[in-house]
Design a protein around this motif. Structure first.
Motif, PDB file in Angstrom:
ATOM      1  N   LYS A 168       1.870 100.957 -29.364  1.00  0.00           N
ATOM      2  CA  LYS A 168       1.310 100.336 -28.169  1.00  0.00           C
ATOM      3  C   LYS A 168       1.627  98.839 -28.165  1.00  0.00           C
ATOM      4  O   LYS A 168       1.644  98.239 -29.232  1.00  0.00           O
ATOM      5  N   PRO A 169       1.778  98.203 -27.036  1.00  0.00           N
ATOM      6  CA  PRO A 169       1.789  98.839 -25.714  1.00  0.00           C
ATOM      7  C   PRO A 169       3.110  99.561 -25.443  1.00  0.00           C
ATOM      8  O   PRO A 169       4.154  99.115 -25.888  1.00  0.00           O
ATOM      9  N   VAL A 170       2.997 100.659 -24.724  1.00  0.00           N
ATOM     10  CA  VAL A 170       4.160 101.516 -24.489  1.00  0.00           C
ATOM     11  C   VAL A 170       4.604 101.385 -23.035  1.00  0.00           C
ATOM     12  O   VAL A 170       3.792 101.507 -22.124  1.00  0.00           O
ATOM     13  N   GLY A 171       5.874 101.154 -22.834  1.00  0.00           N
ATOM     14  CA  GLY A 171       6.408 101.087 -21.467  1.00  0.00           C
ATOM     15  C   GLY A 171       6.738 102.474 -20.948  1.00  0.00           C
ATOM     16  O   GLY A 171       6.930 103.393 -21.739  1.00  0.00           O
TER      17      GLY A 171
END
Lengths: 486, 128
Positions: B108-111
């Motif tokens: 995270k953070p994941v696009g």
């Protein structure tokens, strides 16, 4: 050595008897006198040789390299040679020898010619006349000062180590490792422990008992570790959990006497240290998790705030407000373990952040402690409601008023929080952004998703109404952690 | 890696477990835009277990959350069913049990692009 000594004494005794019997009669001029032999014996054997009267009242003679020489019968011999505190003991041994008519033998201290104190192993044999009565005692004393000093040093050293083991904080034990009938290391018996042992283990004094007797169960793991130290002859350093005691120990195990299966173990109770290290690891992981999560949430909020606002200025303002509210929730999550978050405090904080005046607000409700997650979501929900009220609702009108009331009611065996937000005195109802977009979604979708509750809105004459309800679950800060899940 | 990651994802049923609403719906949006059907998203493992009893997913994206009590029931059940899955996590690898050391992790953070390409790998078996 002793054999040699006896032999020497026998010779001397013969010489002495010869002297007594000859009575100073004519001897061969070339032959050494008994006196010469006596002296020779003293110097050759590193012995002090002496002659005593039958009752030991008189010392006839003493020849020595190290003790003062007595050449004439003297009564106060004890004053010269024997230390006052030893006289009782020496006297008792003499009385015993006289009473039994056997050999006198005693190790005792003596005053040396130079005034210092030494040790001798003194032995004397009774010499008997023709009628069988004791004529005199002939004795030889060997200097054993060096051996005594070594022994004393050893005793001192032992005492020093004993004091060290008795006073040190680490636990120490000597155990005898025991094999079962199949020859496997199976148990162990405590032979020695120091006082710290009882503190570290909370076990009763264990000496003489086996681990199985003490703990009520076999302890194959410990027996195997101790056996390993014996088998390999090398020291082991291990951290081990003892389930029966519920403690973690850091141990140094080393073979003490492999022939007798004896192992020494030096250890400390590191249960607390281990627990705090584990907690530290968990907190670090949790912190990382939270930071990454919060970054992901901010990213999502940034994106979601975008399409509902008209101007960039509006967008930035809303975004700032949301991020500030999010920041306030973070402080709530890391409070002391086991302490919930006070609902009223959250409500007041969010109103305060909007600079709402006291007389435009009424707040009513019982004391409620919220779990962190509920506190977080509710904070953000109240933020949306208060922001909306400031821009479009009750706080944007002089006569506007917000009534915030909550209650706790049981449903399906659980306590639910029911919170009502009711605006009054809003003459023109403007369907603000709360009707759609971020705030709406937060209350109507996020509350069900994350808190398993419900959130709703209604635009009514006088102003907006919102009802938020969810079950209260126990749970303090994120510091209350005892495991993991997916 | 396929040249068009979205291609394999269309029509697939993807289970999503993520307790944060925003992150869950972001994952959902990314997957749905690529043509996948999302099962859930579920905020708890219990919900997810109940869901997969009814509908078997083609693959799953699972949030790792240590805050909810110890249970690895869901990954266990998915493994048993032969459903490939990846972890979506903010944790370093050391909190993941040894048994899942080979499981792919999305940090995270994941696009959205990462979500789709990982899902595609899971579906084609290119993931570990």
């Amino acid at each position: 050595m002793i054999g040699m000594m006896r032999e020497s004494m026998d010779d001397a005794a013969k010489a002495d008897i010869g002297t007594a019997e000859a009575g100073g009669g004519p001897g061969t001029p070339a032959a050494p006198t008994a006196e010469d032999r006596f002296r020779a014996l003293a110097t050759a054997g590193a012995l002090s040789v002496y002659r005593m009267s039958p009752e030991w009242r008189l010392m006839y003679q003493l020849d020595s390299d190290t003790l003062a020489v007595t050449s004439e019968a003297t009564e106060d011999w004890a004053d010269h040679y024997i230390l006052p505190e030893d006289r009782e003991r020496v006297g008792a041994a003499i009385r015993e020898a006289i009473a039994t008519g056997t050999i006198f033998e005693l190790e005792h201290r003596v005053r040396l010619a130079d005034g210092s104190i030494g040790w001798v192993l003194s032995r004397a044999v009774p010499l008997r006349g023709q009628n069988g009565r004791i004529v005199e005692w002939f004795g030889a004393a060997r200097d054993v000062s060096d051996r005594k000093r070594t022994e004393e040093a050893l005793r001192d050293s032992e005492a020093k180590y004993r004091r060290l083991f008795d006073s040190m904080d680490e636990a120490y034990a000597v155990v005898e490792v025991l094999k079962d009938e199949t020859g496997r290391w199976a148990d162990f018996r405590f032979l020695e422990v120091n006082p710290a042992f009882m503190e570290h283990t909370a076990m009763p004094y264990p000496v003489g008992r086996t681990a199985t007797e003490l703990l009520g169960t076999p302890n194959p793991r410990w027996a195997a570790l101790y056996g390993q130290a014996l088998d390999s002859g090398t020291a082991l350093r291990v951290e081990e959990t003892e389930p029966a005691l519920g403690r973690v120990f850091d141990l140094n195990i080393f073979a003490l006497d492999r022939a007798q299966n004896r192992v020494a173990v030096l250890f400390t109770n590191v249960t607390e240290r281990r627990r705090s290290l584990n907690l530290q690891d968990t907190l670090l992981a949790e912190l990382q998790h939270r930071v990454r999560n919060i970054m992901a949430v901010i990213r999502s909020i940034v994106r979601r705030s975008h399409d509902e606002e008209r101007s960039a200025e509006d967008y930035v303002q809303h975004l700032e407000g949301r991020i500030a509210a999010l920041a306030r929730t973070q402080a709530l999550l890391t409070r002391r373990p086991g302490v919930g978050v006070d609902l009223e405090e959250i409500v007041r904080d969010e109103l305060l952040a909007q600079a709402a005046s006291e007389d435009q607000v009424s707040i009513r409700g019982p004391d409620v402690a919220l779990a962190p997650k509920a506190a977080e979501v509710l904070t953000l929900a109240l933020h949306e409601l208060a922001t909306n009220a400031t821009k479009y609702g009750a706080f944007s009108h002089r006569d506007g008023h917000v009534d915030i009331a909550w209650r706790v009611e049981p449903r399906d065996g659980r306590d639910w929080l029911v919170l009502n937000w009711a605006e009054n005195g809003v003459p023109i109802l403007v369907p603000g952004p709360l009707r759609r977009g971020f705030g709406t979604e937060l209350i109507s979708s996020r509350i069900p998703y994350e808190l398993r509750g419900r959130g709703s809105f209604e635009l009514r004459p006088g102003g907006l109404r919102s009802e938020i309800e969810f079950p209260l679950v126990p749970g303090g800060s994120i510091l209350d952690m005892d495991g993991g899940t997916i | 890696m396929t040249t068009n990651p979205a291609a394999g994802v269309a029509g697939a049923r993807v289970l999503v477990l993520e307790d944060d609403y925003y992150l869950a719906t972001d994952l959902q949006e990314a997957l749905e835009q690529a043509g996948a059907t999302v099962l859930g998203p579920c905020s708890t493992a219990t919900d997810a277990l109940r869901l997969i009893e009814e509908k078997r997913p083609d693959c799953a994206l699972l949030d790792v959350n240590l805050g909810q009590g110890p249970s690895f029931d869901l990954p266990k059940e998915l493994s048993r069913l032969g459903v490939p899955f990846a972890f979506v996590t903010g944790y370093e690898g050391n909190v993941i049990p040894e048994a899942y050391a080979q499981t792919e992790r999305l940090e995270k953070p994941v696009g959205p692009g990462q979500v789709v390409s990982t899902t595609s790998r899971l579906l084609t078996g290119a993931g570990a």
